[in-house]
Design a protein around this motif. Structure first.
Motif, PDB file in Angstrom:
ATOM      1  N   LEU A   1       0.808  -1.228   0.000  1.00 32.55           N
ATOM      2  CA  LEU A   1       0.000   0.000   0.000  1.00 32.55           C
ATOM      3  C   LEU A   1       0.838   1.273   0.000  1.00 32.55           C
ATOM      4  N   GLU A   2       2.069   1.183   0.404  1.00 35.06           N
ATOM      5  CA  GLU A   2       2.884   2.391   0.555  1.00 35.06           C
ATOM      6  C   GLU A   2       2.913   3.254  -0.710  1.00 35.06           C
ATOM      7  N   PRO A   3       3.107   2.709  -1.912  1.00 35.36           N
ATOM      8  CA  PRO A   3       3.085   3.566  -3.113  1.00 35.36           C
ATOM      9  C   PRO A   3       1.737   4.260  -3.336  1.00 35.36           C
ATOM     10  N   ILE A   4       0.648   3.612  -2.973  1.00 33.76           N
ATOM     11  CA  ILE A   4      -0.684   4.240  -3.100  1.00 33.76           C
ATOM     12  C   ILE A   4      -0.801   5.391  -2.108  1.00 33.76           C
ATOM     13  N   PHE A   5      -0.315   5.179  -0.884  1.00 35.61           N
ATOM     14  CA  PHE A   5      -0.335   6.249   0.118  1.00 35.61           C
ATOM     15  C   PHE A   5       0.459   7.459  -0.378  1.00 35.61           C
ATOM     16  N   GLU A   6       1.589   7.198  -1.003  1.00 31.44           N
ATOM     17  CA  GLU A   6       2.425   8.286  -1.525  1.00 31.44           C
ATOM     18  C   GLU A   6       1.739   8.985  -2.694  1.00 31.44           C
ATOM     19  N   LYS A   7       1.207   8.210  -3.613  1.00 26.63           N
ATOM     20  CA  LYS A   7       0.563   8.778  -4.806  1.00 26.63           C
ATOM     21  C   LYS A   7      -0.574   9.720  -4.437  1.00 26.63           C
ATOM     22  N   TYR A   8      -1.361   9.356  -3.425  1.00 24.19           N
ATOM     23  CA  TYR A   8      -2.544  10.140  -3.046  1.00 24.19           C
ATOM     24  C   TYR A   8      -2.318  10.982  -1.796  1.00 24.19           C
ATOM     25  N   ARG A   9      -1.053  11.166  -1.426  1.00 24.29           N
ATOM     26  CA  ARG A   9      -0.665  12.076  -0.348  1.00 24.29           C
ATOM     27  C   ARG A   9      -1.443  11.826   0.954  1.00 24.29           C
ATOM     28  N   VAL A  10      -1.350  10.610   1.450  1.00 25.32           N
ATOM     29  CA  VAL A  10      -1.938  10.294   2.749  1.00 25.32           C
ATOM     30  C   VAL A  10      -1.167  11.088   3.807  1.00 25.32           C
ATOM     31  N   SER A  11      -1.886  11.735   4.690  1.00 21.14           N
ATOM     32  CA  SER A  11      -1.265  12.582   5.718  1.00 21.14           C
ATOM     33  C   SER A  11      -0.669  11.769   6.863  1.00 21.14           C
ATOM     34  N   GLY A  12      -1.315  10.681   7.222  1.00 20.81           N
ATOM     35  CA  GLY A  12      -0.835   9.840   8.302  1.00 20.81           C
ATOM     36  C   GLY A  12      -1.481   8.475   8.209  1.00 20.81           C
ATOM     37  N   ALA A  13      -0.717   7.442   8.568  1.00 21.43           N
ATOM     38  CA  ALA A  13      -1.217   6.070   8.551  1.00 21.43           C
ATOM     39  C   ALA A  13      -1.022   5.487   9.952  1.00 21.43           C
ATOM     40  N   PHE A  14      -2.072   4.867  10.478  1.00 19.87           N
ATOM     41  CA  PHE A  14      -2.110   4.442  11.874  1.00 19.87           C
ATOM     42  C   PHE A  14      -2.456   2.960  11.968  1.00 19.87           C
ATOM     43  N   PHE A  15      -1.681   2.240  12.776  1.00 21.53           N
ATOM     44  CA  PHE A  15      -1.837   0.787  12.867  1.00 21.53           C
ATOM     45  C   PHE A  15      -1.693   0.320  14.308  1.00 21.53           C
ATOM     46  N   GLY A  16      -1.974  -0.943  14.541  1.00 20.99           N
ATOM     47  CA  GLY A  16      -1.806  -1.589  15.839  1.00 20.99           C
ATOM     48  C   GLY A  16      -0.956  -2.831  15.654  1.00 20.99           C
ATOM     49  N   HIS A  17      -1.418  -3.949  16.165  1.00 19.58           N
ATOM     50  CA  HIS A  17      -0.853  -5.287  15.980  1.00 19.58           C
ATOM     51  C   HIS A  17       0.424  -5.528  16.779  1.00 19.58           C
ATOM     52  N   ASP A  18       1.448  -4.713  16.597  1.00 18.09           N
ATOM     53  CA  ASP A  18       2.686  -4.892  17.349  1.00 18.09           C
ATOM     54  C   ASP A  18       2.541  -4.199  18.701  1.00 18.09           C
ATOM     55  N   HIS A  19       2.824  -4.921  19.756  1.00 18.14           N
ATOM     56  CA  HIS A  19       2.617  -4.405  21.114  1.00 18.14           C
ATOM     57  C   HIS A  19       3.804  -3.546  21.549  1.00 18.14           C
ATOM     58  N   ASN A  20       3.898  -2.379  20.931  1.00 20.22           N
ATOM     59  CA  ASN A  20       4.916  -1.389  21.249  1.00 20.22           C
ATOM     60  C   ASN A  20       4.534  -0.102  20.535  1.00 20.22           C
ATOM     61  N   TYR A  21       5.462   0.835  20.418  1.00 22.05           N
ATOM     62  CA  TYR A  21       5.202   2.065  19.680  1.00 22.05           C
ATOM     63  C   TYR A  21       6.287   2.244  18.630  1.00 22.05           C
ATOM     64  N   LEU A  22       5.862   2.537  17.413  1.00 21.89           N
ATOM     65  CA  LEU A  22       6.788   2.781  16.309  1.00 21.89           C
ATOM     66  C   LEU A  22       6.274   3.956  15.492  1.00 21.89           C
TER      67      LEU A  22
END
Length: 171
Positions: A82-103
């Motif tokens: 998905l990263e190239p699509i996010f770049e193409k359409y200028r996504v401001s921020g992408a937010f996720f979970g799954h990993d039990h930490n902060y990145l």
């Protein structure tokens, strides 16, 4: 008509997109899962095209495209694609979970946040992505996202209210 498990909505001048990243649970076989993913990706691209007038475009999903946990790296090829699509359409921020930490990482103009420190046992981030990692911490955390006109800010806090990380998002 059955509702799709992915959707989008506008809140003020922000457009929010929620994706279903749990591809392994979608269908009975690989063909069904691949068909579902293609359908969701067509919808995502159409939605992002249509939302270009929004001041901010935020994407949310459970599984992140990248991980700071070595044993989990490469396990989400659908999300990484998905990263190239996010770049193409200028996504401001992408937010996720799954990993039990902060990145928090920045890649090609997009800021990505993984906030999985909600109370389950924490994972040590033993291999943060080199060259793009802003912060990788094994701690419980929560996020506050504020949009005020042409400005958006993300604050990440520990449960005691201590600020762990902050970022300004561009539109």
């Amino acid at each position: 008509m059955q509702a799709r498990p992915y959707y989008a909505f506008d809140w003020g001048n922000a457009h929010l997109i929620v994706l279903n990243s749990d591809i392994g649970s979608i269908g009975p076989d690989k063909a069904a899962r691949d068909a579902y993913w293609r359908e969701q990706m067509r919808w995502l691209e159409d939605d992002l095209k249509a939302s270009q007038s929004a001041a901010f475009r935020f994407v949310f999903a459970h599984h992140p495209p990248l991980s700071a946990i070595k044993r989990r790296q490469g396990e989400n090829p659908h999300m990484a694609a998905l990263e190239p699509i996010f770049e193409k359409y200028r996504v401001s921020g992408a937010f996720f979970g799954h990993d039990h930490n902060y990145l928090h990482y920045r890649k090609n103009g997009i800021q990505y946040f993984v906030s999985g420190g909600g109370g389950a046992p924490l994972y040590e981030g033993d291999a943060p992505p080199p060259g793009i990692t802003v912060k990788a911490v094994s701690t419980e955390n929560f996020m506050v996202i504020q949009v005020n006109g042409a400005k958006a800010r993300v604050d990440v806090l520990k449960p005691n209210g201590e600020i762990l990380d902050s970022a300004e998002l561009s539109n």
